[in-house]
Design an enzyme around this catalytic site. Structure first.
Site, mmCIF file in Angstrom:
data_model
loop_
_atom_site.group_PDB
_atom_site.id
_atom_site.type_symbol
_atom_site.label_atom_id
_atom_site.label_comp_id
_atom_site.label_asym_id
_atom_site.label_seq_id
_atom_site.Cartn_x
_atom_site.Cartn_y
_atom_site.Cartn_z
ATOM 1 N N GLU A 84 0.801 -1.227 0.000
ATOM 2 C CA GLU A 84 0.000 0.000 0.000
ATOM 3 C C GLU A 84 0.834 1.277 0.000
ATOM 4 O O GLU A 84 0.778 2.078 0.948
ATOM 5 C CB GLU A 84 -0.939 0.007 1.208
ATOM 6 N N GLU B 19 -5.642 -8.525 0.867
ATOM 7 C CA GLU B 19 -6.215 -8.177 2.177
ATOM 8 C C GLU B 19 -7.681 -7.841 1.989
ATOM 9 O O GLU B 19 -8.050 -7.095 1.070
ATOM 10 C CB GLU B 19 -5.566 -6.930 2.805
HETATM 11 C C1 BGC Z 1 -2.896 -2.459 6.045
HETATM 12 C C2 BGC Z 1 -2.854 -3.265 7.330
HETATM 13 C C3 BGC Z 1 -3.892 -2.740 8.289
HETATM 14 C C4 BGC Z 1 -5.264 -2.901 7.655
HETATM 15 C C5 BGC Z 1 -6.416 -2.433 8.529
HETATM 16 C C6 BGC Z 1 -4.287 -2.160 5.565
HETATM 17 O O1 BGC Z 1 -4.326 -0.885 5.054
HETATM 18 O O2 BGC Z 1 -2.121 -3.065 5.054
HETATM 19 O O3 BGC Z 1 -1.564 -3.188 7.854
HETATM 20 O O4 BGC Z 1 -3.841 -3.359 9.525
HETATM 21 O O5 BGC Z 1 -5.303 -2.146 6.484
HETATM 22 O O6 BGC Z 1 -6.327 -1.070 8.784
#
Ligand code: BGC
Length: 450
Positions: free
Chosen positions: A170, A358
Site C-alpha cells: 500500500e 487483504e
Molecule cells: C494495512 C494493514 C492494516 C489494515 C487495517 C491495511 O491498510 O495493510 O496493515 O492493519 O489495512 O487497517
C-alpha cells in the site's frame, strides 16, 4: 518445495489464506540484532498511538510462529502473506545481512512449506529502518536504491522457497498517512509534497522487481495496492472533478504507473510541483511487466469538492447508510466486485492476474467465559466479500486468491490494540490465541472451494 505448494495459484488452485505484517505481529523488537524502525520511534512519541502502545511485543509471533503456522494449516490455508522486517534483515537499512534476523524468515519459510502452505512475503509493510528515515526516508531517492539492495540480499537468502513476492504494501497509504497527513510514522505533514514519497516507493518497487528477478527462483512479483472505488457526493461538475482527482491519487497513481508507465494527468499540480523528483527513465523502471497485482480492499470512498482555500483538490465525505465495522468503515461488498471488474475494464490485457491480498474488518470481539468468540458480524462480512469475488470471477476477472486480513488480532498502527481484525482472538497480556467463530466458518468455506 513441498508437495502441494504451487508457485502461482492457478484457477484450479486458488489461494485461500490470511495475511499479517511484521511490525503488527512479531514483537521481539530488540532481539537478535533488529534495528529500530520508524514505528518504534513514532510509538514512543506521546499522543501518536490511541492507547499509547507499540509493536514491541504485539502477538509475539517471533517466538510463537509455529503455533501461528499451525493455525493456518488447521484453517486449510494454502497461502500465507506476511512481511519481512527490513530492520531485522539490515538493521541500519544497508550493509551486511544480519544472519540472526534473516534466520527467522528462513525458519518461517521452511515451516510453511512443511505444512503445504505457499509463502507470500512482502518486503516492505511500513517499518522503514530508522537510519534510513534519518537520511530522508521515502522523500529521498536513495531510499529506493537501498530497497533494491535489500531485495537482492533477501532474494539470495530466500528466493528458492518463495511462492510470490510482494514488493511494497500500500504505497498510497504510506504516502498519505505517513507523509501527507502525519497520522502514521514517520508523521510528516507535507500534503501534496508527499508525492515524492509515493514516487520513490514506486521507483523502489521497480528496482526491487529487477533485483528479485535477478535472484534465485522464479517467483512471480506483485505490487500490493490499497484500492477503493471512488464516488462523487453529487453529480455536480465540481464534485465529479474532485472524485477524479482523488481517484488519481489513491488508485491511478499506483496503477497507471505500473501498468501503463505513466502518471494520470489529474495528479496535475503535485507532479508539476515535484520538479526533479520524476527523472527520465523512472517510469519505464516502474512500468516493467508485473506478474500479479495484489489488491487490498476495505471500502469505497465518497468525495466532494474542497472548500475555498483548501490545499487539496478534494474533500472526503463519510458514506452514510450501510452498516459499519468497529472502525466505523462502511460495509460495501459490492464495491469489491465493482473494483475488480473496473480494473479489468480499465486496464484490459495490461492487467495481470489479481490476488485479493487483504480484506477484512475489525469488531469489538470479546472472549466469552466459555472460551468462545462469537464474531457473527465478521462471518457475514467475509461471506459477502467472498461472494463479491465470486461475482467478479463469474464476470471473467482473473482472481487467483483471497487472503483475509488478518490471521490474528494485532497492533493496528495508530489505533494500537483497540481494533481487532483477527480470525483468531489474541489476549495481549498472555499471548494466548483463541480461534473465533469466523475461523471455523472460513475453514468450512475454504473446504468447499469455488
Ligand atoms: C494495512 C494493514 C492494516 C489494515 C487495517 C491495511 O491498510 O495493510 O496493515 O492493519 O489495512 O487497517
Amino acid at each position: 518445495m513441498a508437495a502441494g505448494v504451487t508457485r502461482v495459484a492457478s484457477h484450479s488452485s486458488f489461494w485461500w489464506g490470511a495475511a499479517t505484517a511484521a511490525y503488527q505481529i512479531e514483537g521481539a523488537a530488540d532481539e537478535d540484532g533488529r534495528g529500530p524502525s520508524i514505528w518504534d520511534t513514532f510509538c514512543a512519541e506521546p499522543g501518536r498511538v490511541t492507547d499509547g502502545s507499540s509493536g514491541a511485543v504485539a502477538c509475539d509471533s517471533y517466538h510463537r510462529w509455529p503455533e501461528d503456522l499451525d493455525l493456518l494449516a488447521d484453517l486449510g490455508a494454502n497461502a500465507y502473506r506476511f512481511s519481512l522486517a527490513w530492520p531485522r534483515v539490515q538493521p541500519r537499512g544497508q550493509g551486511p545481512v544480519n544472519q540472526a534476523g534473516i534466520g527467522y524468515y528462513d525458519r518461517l519459510l521452511d515451516g510453511l512449506l512443511e505444512r503445504g502452505i505457499a509463502p507470500v512475503p512482502t518486503l516492505f509493510h511500513w517499518d522503514l529502518p530508522q537510519a534510513l528515515q534519518d537520511a530522508g526516508g521515502w522523500m529521498a531517492r536513495e531510499t529506493a536504491e537501498r530497497f533494491a539492495e535489500y531485495a537482492s540480499v533477501v532474494a539470495e537468502a530466500l528466493g528458492d522457497r518463495v511462492a510470490a513476492w510482494g514488493t511494497l504494501n500500500e504505497p498510497f497509504v504510506h504516502m498519505a498517512l505517513g507523509y501527507a497527513f502525519g497520522t502514521h510514522a514517520p508523521g510528516e505533514t507535507l500534503l501534496l509534497d508527499a508525492f515524492a514519497a509515493g514516487h520513490h516507493q514506486l521507483l523502489a518497487h521497480g528496482l526491487a522487481t529487477q533485483a528479485l528477478r535477478a535472484g534465485p527462483g522464479d517467483a512471480p512479483v506483485m505490487l500490493v495496492n490499497n484500492l477503493t472505488p471512488v464516488r462523487a457526493a453529487s453529480t455536480s461538475a465540481t464534485d465529479t472533478a474532485a472524485a477524479r482527482a482523488y481517484d488519481a491519487f489513491h488508485n491511478r497513481m499506483f496503477l497507471d504507473s505500473v501498468l501503463r508507465g505513466a502518471y494520470p494527468d489529474e495528479l496535475g499540480a503535485a507532479v508539476a510541483g515535484a520538479g526533479a523528483v520524476v527523472r527520465d527513465g523512472d517510469l519505464s523502471v516502474i512500468g516493467q511487466p508485473l506478474d500479479l497485482l495484489g489488491v487490498n480492499y476495505y471500502n469505497p470512498t465518497q468525495v466532494k469538492a474542497p472548500g475555498p482555500g483548501s490545499p487539496l483538490p478534494f474533500e472526503l465525505v463519510p458514506i452514510e447508510g450501510p452498516a459499519q465495522t468497529g472502525f466505523g468503515w462502511p460495509v460495501v461488498p459490492d464495491g469489491l466486485t465493482e473494483l475488480l471488474v473496473g480494473l479489468r475494464d480499465t486496464y484490459g490485457a495490461g492487467l495481470p492476474p489479481i490476488v485479493v491480498t487483504e480484506n477484512g474488518c475489525s469488531y469489538p470481539d470479546e472472549l466469552s467465559p466459555d472460551g468462545t468468540v462469537d464474531d457473527s458480524d465478521r462471518i457475514a462480512f467475509l461471506d459477502a466479500h467472498i461472494g463479491a469475488v465470486g461475482e467478479a470471477r463469474a464476470a471473467g476477472v482473473d482472481v487467483r486468491g483471497y487472503l483475509v486480513w488478518s490471521l490474528l488480532d494485532n497492533f493496528e498502527w495508530a489505533e494500537g490494540y483497540t481494533q481487532r481484525f483477527g480470525l483468531t482472538y489474541v489476549d495481549f497480556s498472555t499471548g494466548r490465541r483463541t480461534p473465533k467463530a469466523s475461523y471455523g466458518w472460513l475453514r468450512d468455506r475454504i473446504a468447499r472451494g469455488w
